[in-house]
Motif scaffolding. Structure first.
Motif, short mmCIF file in Angstrom:
data_model
loop_
_atom_site.label_atom_id
_atom_site.label_comp_id
_atom_site.label_asym_id
_atom_site.label_seq_id
_atom_site.Cartn_x
_atom_site.Cartn_y
_atom_site.Cartn_z
N LYS A 118 29.22 46.13 38.54
CA LYS A 118 30.39 45.57 38.78
C LYS A 118 30.75 44.31 37.94
CE LYS A 118 33.13 43.75 42.97
NZ LYS A 118 34.17 44.58 42.27
N LEU A 119 29.86 43.47 37.72
CA LEU A 119 30.07 42.52 36.66
C LEU A 119 30.41 42.95 35.42
CD1 LEU A 119 27.34 39.72 37.61
CD2 LEU A 119 29.76 39.53 38.04
N MET A 120 29.78 44.00 34.88
CA MET A 120 30.18 44.46 33.68
C MET A 120 31.43 45.01 33.49
SD MET A 120 28.29 47.78 31.64
CE MET A 120 29.47 48.86 31.50
N GLU A 121 31.91 45.66 34.64
CA GLU A 121 33.23 46.25 34.59
C GLU A 121 34.22 45.03 34.55
OE1 GLU A 121 35.78 48.43 38.16
OE2 GLU A 121 33.94 49.44 37.69
N GLU A 122 34.17 44.01 35.29
CA GLU A 122 35.08 43.16 35.19
C GLU A 122 34.94 42.32 33.84
OE1 GLU A 122 33.51 40.26 38.52
OE2 GLU A 122 34.15 41.69 39.85
N ALA A 123 33.83 42.24 33.37
CA ALA A 123 34.25 41.37 31.85
C ALA A 123 34.58 42.38 30.80
CB ALA A 123 32.32 41.26 31.46
N PHE A 124 34.56 43.65 31.05
CA PHE A 124 35.29 44.66 30.23
C PHE A 124 36.82 44.66 30.25
CE2 PHE A 124 30.95 46.14 28.83
CZ PHE A 124 31.16 46.66 27.56
N GLU A 125 37.09 44.44 31.57
CA GLU A 125 38.70 44.43 31.98
C GLU A 125 39.10 43.30 31.34
OE1 GLU A 125 39.19 45.13 36.03
OE2 GLU A 125 38.39 47.15 35.96
N SER A 126 38.35 42.12 31.48
CA SER A 126 39.01 40.78 31.01
C SER A 126 39.02 40.72 29.54
CB SER A 126 38.20 39.53 31.67
OG SER A 126 36.59 39.67 31.18
N CYS A 127 38.07 41.21 28.86
CA CYS A 127 37.79 41.29 27.47
C CYS A 127 38.90 42.48 26.87
CB CYS A 127 36.61 41.69 26.91
SG CYS A 127 35.55 40.19 27.50
N ARG A 128 39.37 43.26 27.62
CA ARG A 128 40.13 44.63 27.19
C ARG A 128 39.49 45.34 25.84
NH1 ARG A 128 44.73 40.78 27.94
NH2 ARG A 128 45.78 41.21 29.73
N LEU A 129 38.20 45.47 26.22
CA LEU A 129 37.62 46.44 25.26
C LEU A 129 37.61 47.62 25.51
CD1 LEU A 129 34.20 44.49 25.47
CD2 LEU A 129 35.61 44.60 23.53
N PRO A 130 37.23 48.54 24.67
CA PRO A 130 37.77 50.04 24.79
C PRO A 130 36.97 50.55 26.05
CG PRO A 130 37.48 49.57 22.32
CD PRO A 130 36.98 48.46 23.32
N LYS A 131 37.49 51.44 26.81
CA LYS A 131 37.01 51.99 27.96
C LYS A 131 35.57 52.82 27.66
CE LYS A 131 37.40 52.98 32.22
NZ LYS A 131 36.80 52.11 33.05
N ALA A 132 35.30 53.49 26.52
CA ALA A 132 34.22 54.16 26.10
C ALA A 132 33.15 53.19 26.18
CB ALA A 132 34.37 54.64 24.80
N TYR A 133 33.21 51.79 25.80
CA TYR A 133 32.20 50.87 25.87
C TYR A 133 31.86 50.35 27.23
CZ TYR A 133 33.12 50.83 20.77
OH TYR A 133 33.04 51.47 19.60
N SER A 134 32.33 50.74 28.36
CA SER A 134 32.26 50.30 29.67
C SER A 134 31.22 51.07 30.41
CB SER A 134 33.64 50.21 30.39
OG SER A 134 34.10 51.35 30.73
N ASN A 135 30.92 51.97 29.64
CA ASN A 135 29.62 53.04 30.26
C ASN A 135 28.61 52.11 30.44
OD1 ASN A 135 27.58 54.83 30.43
ND2 ASN A 135 28.50 56.47 29.52
#
Length: 190
Positions: A118-135
């Motif tokens: 959950k924390l990882m998902e929030e961090a990726f959303e706030s940084c707007r990183l490519p979805k592929a890296y949110s795995n």
């Protein structure tokens, strides 16, 4: 006594030492280290990727002892999730400890990476990183490579290292799909 290098099972190994003179050939270590990796996931909350590092000869000795234990208790394999479903907590822990005691003397090192999904998902959303890296598997794999690559560099291991992933879809494709990208992201010395 027949030459061990001429044994059919050893012919493939011969290519690694055939061009070396006797002294260097006898000291040559290849595929000295193997890393066994597995993951554990708790309903999308936390991903743990961990493993042990040992020399190939240690893995072979460990495998024999592990199989002896499985044969003794009549199990085809040891999988913690299956043990947890089959036994109450104290009994499951007793089985896990018995198998851990078999493993304990063999590794040269171990590692464990934990990712709160959950924390990882929030961090990726706030940084707007490519979805592929949110795995989370991708992140754990990348962190492992970074840590392990630096450790190998610092300890000056110069021989190949074999990384063995648990057989499952989430991990199997990562090395093939992301290795080149990872190599491009690290310095030449690593």
């Amino acid at each position: 006594m027949p030459d061990a290098l001429m044994h059919p099972n050893a012919i493939g190994v011969l290519r690694y030492v055939s061009g070396l003179p006797t002294g260097r050939r006898e000291r040559r270590r290849f595929l000295a280290l193997q890393v066994g990796m597995d993951d554990s996931r708790s309903d999308g909350r936390v991903l743990i990727l961990s493993g042990f590092v040992a020399e190939a000869v240690d893995w072979a000795q460990f495998s024999n002892k592990w199989q002896e234990r499985l044969d003794t208790i009549g199990w085809p394999r040891f999988k913690m999730s299956e043990v947890n479903r089959r036994f109450n907590e104290p009994e499951a822990f007793r089985h896990a400890e018995a198998f851990y005691r078999i493993l304990e003397p063999f590794p040269k090192a171990f590692f464990s990476i934990g990712i709160d999904e959950k924390l990882m998902e929030e961090a990726f959303e706030s940084c707007r990183l490519p979805k592929a890296y949110s795995n989370p598997y991708f992140l754990a794999y990348w962190l492992f490579l970074d840590y392990f690559g630096q450790s190998i560099h610092v300890t000056r291991v110069s021989e190949p290292v074999e990384v063995i992933f648990d057989k499952q879809n989430a991990l199997e494709s990562l090395p093939q799909n992301h290795w080149e990208e990872y190599v491009a992201s690290v310095g030449e010395d690593i």
